[in-house]
Design a protein around this motif. Structure first.
Motif, mmCIF file in Angstrom:
data_model
loop_
_atom_site.group_PDB
_atom_site.id
_atom_site.type_symbol
_atom_site.label_atom_id
_atom_site.label_comp_id
_atom_site.label_asym_id
_atom_site.label_seq_id
_atom_site.Cartn_x
_atom_site.Cartn_y
_atom_site.Cartn_z
ATOM 1 N N THR A 719 0.868 -1.173 0.000
ATOM 2 C CA THR A 719 0.000 0.000 0.000
ATOM 3 C C THR A 719 0.905 1.224 0.000
ATOM 4 N N ILE A 720 0.712 2.115 -0.982
ATOM 5 C CA ILE A 720 1.536 3.315 -1.106
ATOM 6 C C ILE A 720 0.669 4.540 -0.831
ATOM 7 N N ILE A 721 1.113 5.381 0.087
ATOM 8 C CA ILE A 721 0.464 6.641 0.389
ATOM 9 C C ILE A 721 1.382 7.769 -0.082
ATOM 10 N N TYR A 722 0.924 8.509 -1.082
ATOM 11 C CA TYR A 722 1.738 9.608 -1.608
ATOM 12 C C TYR A 722 1.614 10.818 -0.696
ATOM 13 N N LEU A 723 2.720 11.508 -0.521
ATOM 14 C CA LEU A 723 2.793 12.631 0.400
ATOM 15 C C LEU A 723 2.686 13.967 -0.307
ATOM 16 N N GLN A 724 2.745 13.944 -1.634
ATOM 17 C CA GLN A 724 2.516 15.150 -2.423
ATOM 18 C C GLN A 724 2.131 14.731 -3.832
ATOM 19 N N LYS A 725 1.596 15.678 -4.561
ATOM 20 C CA LYS A 725 1.274 15.395 -5.958
ATOM 21 C C LYS A 725 2.562 15.158 -6.745
ATOM 22 N N PRO A 726 2.475 14.489 -7.901
ATOM 23 C CA PRO A 726 3.682 14.079 -8.631
ATOM 24 C C PRO A 726 4.569 15.245 -9.064
ATOM 25 N N ALA A 727 5.852 14.938 -9.081
ATOM 26 C CA ALA A 727 6.833 15.879 -9.616
ATOM 27 C C ALA A 727 6.723 15.920 -11.133
ATOM 28 N N ALA A 728 7.321 16.915 -11.726
ATOM 29 C CA ALA A 728 7.260 17.080 -13.180
ATOM 30 C C ALA A 728 8.082 16.002 -13.875
ATOM 31 N N GLU A 746 10.742 10.170 -19.055
ATOM 32 C CA GLU A 746 11.252 9.394 -17.932
ATOM 33 C C GLU A 746 10.209 9.379 -16.826
ATOM 34 N N LYS A 747 9.851 8.174 -16.383
ATOM 35 C CA LYS A 747 8.935 8.053 -15.257
ATOM 36 C C LYS A 747 9.696 8.301 -13.961
ATOM 37 N N ASN A 748 8.972 8.673 -12.904
ATOM 38 C CA ASN A 748 9.619 8.869 -11.605
ATOM 39 C C ASN A 748 8.779 8.234 -10.506
ATOM 40 N N VAL A 749 9.315 8.212 -9.289
ATOM 41 C CA VAL A 749 8.702 7.469 -8.191
ATOM 42 C C VAL A 749 7.475 8.151 -7.616
ATOM 43 N N THR A 750 7.188 9.366 -8.042
ATOM 44 C CA THR A 750 6.059 10.082 -7.457
ATOM 45 C C THR A 750 4.745 9.810 -8.161
ATOM 46 N N ALA A 751 4.763 9.036 -9.260
ATOM 47 C CA ALA A 751 3.537 8.831 -10.029
ATOM 48 C C ALA A 751 3.495 7.438 -10.633
ATOM 49 N N PRO A 752 2.378 6.710 -10.466
ATOM 50 C CA PRO A 752 2.220 5.427 -11.155
ATOM 51 C C PRO A 752 1.633 5.573 -12.560
ATOM 52 N N TYR A 753 0.958 6.700 -12.840
ATOM 53 C CA TYR A 753 0.298 6.899 -14.130
ATOM 54 C C TYR A 753 0.680 8.265 -14.694
ATOM 55 N N TYR A 754 0.525 8.365 -16.037
ATOM 56 C CA TYR A 754 0.903 9.592 -16.729
ATOM 57 C C TYR A 754 -0.119 9.918 -17.799
ATOM 58 N N THR A 755 -0.230 11.217 -18.083
ATOM 59 C CA THR A 755 -1.120 11.689 -19.135
ATOM 60 C C THR A 755 -0.452 12.860 -19.851
ATOM 61 N N ILE A 791 2.154 14.944 -17.569
ATOM 62 C CA ILE A 791 1.764 15.133 -16.176
ATOM 63 C C ILE A 791 1.643 13.777 -15.503
ATOM 64 N N GLY A 792 2.246 13.654 -14.337
ATOM 65 C CA GLY A 792 2.088 12.450 -13.536
ATOM 66 C C GLY A 792 0.827 12.504 -12.693
ATOM 67 N N ILE A 793 0.301 11.325 -12.362
ATOM 68 C CA ILE A 793 -0.932 11.233 -11.579
ATOM 69 C C ILE A 793 -0.734 10.228 -10.458
ATOM 70 N N ASN A 794 -1.097 10.608 -9.239
ATOM 71 C CA ASN A 794 -1.208 9.648 -8.150
ATOM 72 C C ASN A 794 -2.542 9.860 -7.439
ATOM 73 N N HIS A 795 -2.751 9.252 -6.278
ATOM 74 C CA HIS A 795 -4.081 9.315 -5.663
ATOM 75 C C HIS A 795 -4.427 10.712 -5.142
ATOM 76 N N LEU A 796 -3.438 11.612 -5.107
ATOM 77 C CA LEU A 796 -3.709 12.993 -4.719
ATOM 78 C C LEU A 796 -4.112 13.855 -5.898
ATOM 79 N N GLY A 797 -3.970 13.311 -7.117
ATOM 80 C CA GLY A 797 -4.370 14.050 -8.307
ATOM 81 C C GLY A 797 -3.234 14.249 -9.279
ATOM 82 N N GLU A 798 -3.409 15.216 -10.186
ATOM 83 C CA GLU A 798 -2.402 15.529 -11.192
ATOM 84 C C GLU A 798 -1.298 16.381 -10.590
ATOM 85 N N GLY A 799 -0.074 16.109 -11.048
ATOM 86 C CA GLY A 799 1.082 16.791 -10.493
ATOM 87 C C GLY A 799 1.547 17.956 -11.331
#
Length: 995
Positions: A719-728, A746-755, A791-799
């Motif tokens: 279970t991953i809890i993100y502490l901020q919206k994704p980095a650029a 390049e993908k980064n650790v702050t986002a599992p999905y991208y748009t 833009i990266g996306i995690n459970h906090l929204g778009e970064g």
């Protein structure tokens, strides 16, 4: 497996039947090559062989097998290997000739020498010094021949092999060549042919009875009086010594040119009995020594486990506890190593399956090599092992001896593996209108296994007809339909007429309507538990982002049934094939059959995480109590573990699991980690709550990851809890074409999905989300400048968006998508996408930045190609484009780098964190490509200590036995057959106070 799908069937010629059962019990490997220590030398014939294809079948006529045949122009081919991984032979079906010269010492004269092939696909002839030795017609079983009278010690010998891969049936790819190792085995006249162990625990007393059956061989012309010693050593899977050895002796006389068997028994007391379990795969070591007049003649070593598997009503029990288990079917090949199964590949596959919850499977239709089964024993999985008898076949006949010979070879080869819980006598042969003698065959084959080969395991059959096949009440009973006497509790329905009724439990294959079809099986065979040996719906996609399977829907369709105790998905991996069936089951033009949750390069699709979650031993791990995140602030979180229900899938007792958490920053650095030992968790238990304290990183916080870590070092739920919206994200390249663009990033650790957001005047449009490293945007206006942001996306929204890129679509073709760049010996492989109308692919590559100085290569094979004749250790750059027809080409792809790695040790791993509590520590690290194990080094009390863990795709190592009051400095190295990497950067962990 249905008849229009993938199949495996291997046919042997009757000549294989004479091969002795000793062939299955060669206990020699690289660690036992010294004859002074073991009485046996394994002289490897692996490496470069001369090779030539024979498309016109003229080799025998021209006597290519002759020792003096001038093999001018023959090229080098690596053994073990497959010729199909080379571009020029990627689609070759026919005969390939191999030849090798070698010299053995003159002092071996008078020794017993056997030429041993672990596997040649599929039909093979072998000559030694011009003499035909043997024919084999099995691509997956070993074969050997006594060459003592043919070989010439002290001079040059020539071995020639003609391998024919034209045999193909169903969806298996016919990988050609000498696919597994070759060696010359050198023994004294007295040797040990095999040693079988049956270990039966007494669960009430905690003891175990161990029976060792040893077969000895005397190749001399005189009877021999010998002494034999069987030693049982209580070792765990990493070799740490535990309890005192058990020594069992025997004295006997072996007649001349004969074999003789003896049996010894012992009872291990409770203090020395440690049961094998898929979460605690404890292994014992067996060492058998043969002596004549006090002189060592031969010694072999093997491992075994003590465990009890039983059917009680509709339950499967392991060591007395009900277990309801899940797994995967595995097609043991890939596009870069074929079906040679190098250690790093099979370890990676098994690791990825274990990480995704696999603990029971009808794993493969194919007999697997001993070293693969050894690894499965170490890591813990219950499997059924199967002979390759499938579909409508004349071999489905009580009177045909070949299937029973296969069974004998299978059982004697694999007898000591605790992971194997049953022997399977056939797959999908059950329709009586296709195989009129199937009822007789299955009943007799199961009786043969139980009565003559192994009564300590189940004997089973895989059916695809158990849900529909009933008696024709208007016609005479079909041949072989007479029922055997059975206990009422296991008797089939009076109208049932399927060979599944003879199986210890019903292994069942079906695609779609899983719950309803399982209910039909239970209605016709109500007294037997059912295991879905294959289940699925349709093909998915090679594209990782489109590789979606509704795991929850499929599993929920079969959960909650007391009689249905497990299932094995078809399949874990995509695999090479030419099979075409119908729209939902057609193989792609790449030849990659996309049933898997990982692609042919073992990159996880979206489906991988879905199945990992549904296969996990808990239902969920939720996190509560989170406050607004502020850098540097302390947090208290409440973790709730929800156990599985009693009739869930899976459902089993969890012992010695840990909950690990790691706090990460945006550069994927772990700034804090810790763990807690969990109590025993039973199916049906109430939710378990844990409270933890942690601190938000003071700068650039990313996420906190909570992992359920199994006793065998696999994190089986996250279970991953993100502490901020994704980095650029960072954009690597924008390629215009096909009235659109491809954006590679390049993908980064702050986002599992991208748009991607884009438009001409403002960002008015948005792409679908992806897990890939690129996004294609199509149907744009040509010659209009567009602006794009990734833009990266995690459970906090778009970064935060990437830097804005401006690009103008063109009509030029887009290049292939590059999925993989894999290093190899003096070469590298490229895995890439395709379009149906592609004609050629062009690759340019070189060591310099100036692309005008690069070499070029053109290939026609879709999906994968090999770039040969390179220098190991040098880093090459490459690009790729596709050609539809003359003068119609795509643009070039982005630039990739790869370093050929032949004969080089793996790169150094990176320790990401070490959590320590009392005498325990958990090391988190980044796994290394092509590693086969990891070595932890540390100092304790002035002494250097080491801990070795076998594996490739591992992320954690659990250490026990540390001194709480001592500060430790840890280093980690990766290991493979080429050696040990440089150690990682040292990490020091201070002494800890224990409450």
């Amino acid at each position: 497996m249905q008849s229009l799908k993938h199949t495996y069937i291997l046919l042997f010629l009757t000549c294989f039947l004479h091969l002795s059962s000793s062939l299955a019990h060669i206990q020699t490997d690289a660690t036992f090559e010294n004859a002074e220590n073991t009485g046996e030398i394994a002289f490897s014939l692996n490496g470069n062989w001369q090779f030539k294809t024979d498309p016109n079948t003229i080799g025998e006529e021209q006597q290519w097998f002759g020792p003096n045949f001038p093999a001018n122009g023959w090229e080098n081919m690596t053994v073990p290997g497959n010729w199909d991984v080379k571009n020029e032979y990627a689609h070759f079906s026919g005969k390939g000739w191999y030849r090798k010269t070698f010299e053995v010492p003159a002092q071996w004269q008078g020794k017993t020498m056997r030429l041993h092939f672990e596997a040649v696909y599929h039909d093979a002839k072998v000559w030694l010094n011009g003499q035909l030795l043997v024919e084999s017609h099995s691509g997956f079983f070993p074969f050997e021949f006594d060459v003592s009278k043919v070989i010439k010690p002290g001079t040059i010998n020539t071995v020639v092999v003609c391998a024919d891969n034209t045999f193909r049936r169903g969806a298996i790819w016919n990988w050609g060549g000498i696919r597994r190792p070759v060696k010359l085995l050198v023994n004294n006249a007295l040797r040990i042919e095999q040693a079988q162990v049956v270990a039966t625990p007494d669960l009430a007393k905690g003891t175990a009875e161990v029976t060792v059956k040893v077969l000895l061989r005397n190749d001399s012309d005189q009877p021999k009086s010998v002494n034999s010693l069987a030693v049982i050593k209580n070792n765990n899977s990493i070799g740490k010594s535990a309890n005192p050895d058990k020594k069992l002796t025997a004295s006997l006389t072996i007649p001349a040119n004969s074999s003789k068997e003896y049996t010894v028994k012992t009872t291990l007391p409770k203090s020395q009995t440690h049961l094998w379990h898929f979460d605690d795969p404890h292994l014992y070591k067996l060492e058998v020594t043969l002596n004549e007049n006090g002189k060592l003649m031969h010694q072999i070593q093997d491992r075994f486990g003590i465990r009890k598997v039983e059917i009680e009503g509709l339950q499967l029990k392991l060591n007395g506890e009900p277990v309801r288990l899940l797994g995967y079917n595995w097609v043991p090949d890939d596009r870069t190593t074929g079906n040679t199964l190098p250690a790093w590949r099979y370890k990676q596959d098994i690791d990825l399956m274990k990480k995704a919850g696999a603990n029971m499977a009808r794993l493969s239709h194919l007999p697997l090599p001993k070293e693969v089964l050894d690894y499965i024993d170490e890591k813990g999985m219950l499997i059924y092992s199967e002979i390759p008898l499938w579909g409508q076949d004349a071999l489905v006949d009580l009177d045909n001896p070949l299937p029973k010979e296969w069974l004998k070879t299978l059982v004697t080869t694999q007898f000591n593996h605790p992971s194997i819980i049953g022997w399977c006598v056939g797959n999908e042969i059950g329709f009586i209108h296709q195989n009129p003698k199937v009822m007789e065959y299955v009943q007799s084959a199961i009786n043969y296994v139980n009565q003559e080969l192994d009564n300590s395991r189940m004997a089973v059959y895989v059916s695809h007809s158990a849900d529909v096949q009933v008696k024709d009440l208007t016609a005479p009973q079909a041949a072989g339909a007479t029922k055997s006497k059975q206990a009422a509790s296991t008797a089939p329905h009076p109208d049932a007429m399927d060979p599944a009724q003879y199986s210890t439990m019903v292994l069942f294959n079906k695609y779609g309507n899983l719950g309803k079809n399982a209910d039909k099986v239970h209605q016709l065979h109500p007294g037997k538990p059912v295991f879905y040996s294959e289940y699925g719906y349709n093909l998915t996609s090679e594209n990782l982002n489109l590789g979606v399977i509704d795991a929850k829907k499929m599993l929920n369709d079969i959960r909650g049934r007391d009689y249905l105790m497990g299932a094995s998905l078809w399949t874990f991996n995509d695999y090479r094939s030419l099979w075409q069936a119908h729209a939902a089951w057609n193989t792609a033009p790449t030849g990659n059959r996309s049933w898997g949750i990982v692609n042919v390069f073992r990159q996880p699709k979206r489906a991988y995480e879905e199945f990992r979650r549904e296969y996990a031993p808990i239902r969920s791990l939720s996190v509560g109590g989170m406050k607004e995140v502020k850098p540097g602030e302390k947090q208290t979180s409440t973790l709730t573990i929800h156990p599985r229900a009693t009739l869930d899938l899976p459902a089993y007792t969890l012992r010695n699991y840990q909950l690990v958490w790691e706090v990460k920053d945006g550069q994927d650095n772990t700034v804090e980690s810790n763990f807690v030992q969990l109590p025993t968790i039973q199916p049906g238990d109430q939710p378990l709550t844990q409270t933890i304290n942690w601190t938000v990183p003071s700068s650039n916080p990313s996420h906190i990851k909570f992992s359920l870590l199994s006793p065998v070092n696999y994190h089986v739920y996250d279970t991953i809890i993100y502490l901020q919206k994704p980095a650029a994200p960072v954009v690597k390249k924008v390629i215009a074409g096909e009235n659109g663009v491809r954006i590679v990033f390049e993908k980064n650790v702050t986002a599992p999905y991208y748009t991607v957001k884009y438009g001409i005047n403002g960002f008015t449009r948005q792409s679908d989300t992806t897990i890939n490293h690129y996004i294609d945007i199509k149907k744009l206006d040509k010659d209009q400048p567009y602006q794009f942001q990734v833009i990266g996306i995690n459970h906090l929204g778009e970064g935060t968006p990437s830097q804005t890129i401006t690009a103008t679509p063109t009509t030029q073709l887009l290049p292939p998508v590059i999925w993989q760049a894999e290093a190899a010996d003096s070469s590298f492989f490229i895995g890439y996408g395709y379009e149906n109308y592609d004609y050629l692919y062009e690759i340019r590559y070189g060591l310099e930045q100036d692309t005008t100085k690069w070499k070029t290569l053109k290939v026609t094979t879709k999906g994968v190609c090999r770039i040969p004749n390179l220098q190991n250790g040098n880093t090459y750059q490459f690009q790729m484009r596709r050609i539809v027809q003359q003068y119609v080409t795509s643009g070039w792809s982005e630039v990739y780098e790869v370093t050929p790695d032949g004969n080089r040790p793996p790169r150094s791993p990176r320790i990401t964190s070490i959590a320590r509590k009392g005498s325990e520590a958990v090391i988190a690290f980044k796994p290394v490509e092509k590693a086969t194990g990891y070595l932890v080094s540390y100092e304790e009390g002035g002494n250097e200590k080491q801990y070795t863990l076998s594996g490739m795709a591992l992320d954690y190592i659990r250490l026990n036995g540390l001194q709480p009051d001592q500060t430790y400095t840890f280093r980690l190295s990766a290991i493979n057959s080429n050696g040990k990497s440089e150690s990682s950067q040292a990490v020091t962990i201070q002494a800890v106070a224990v409450k």
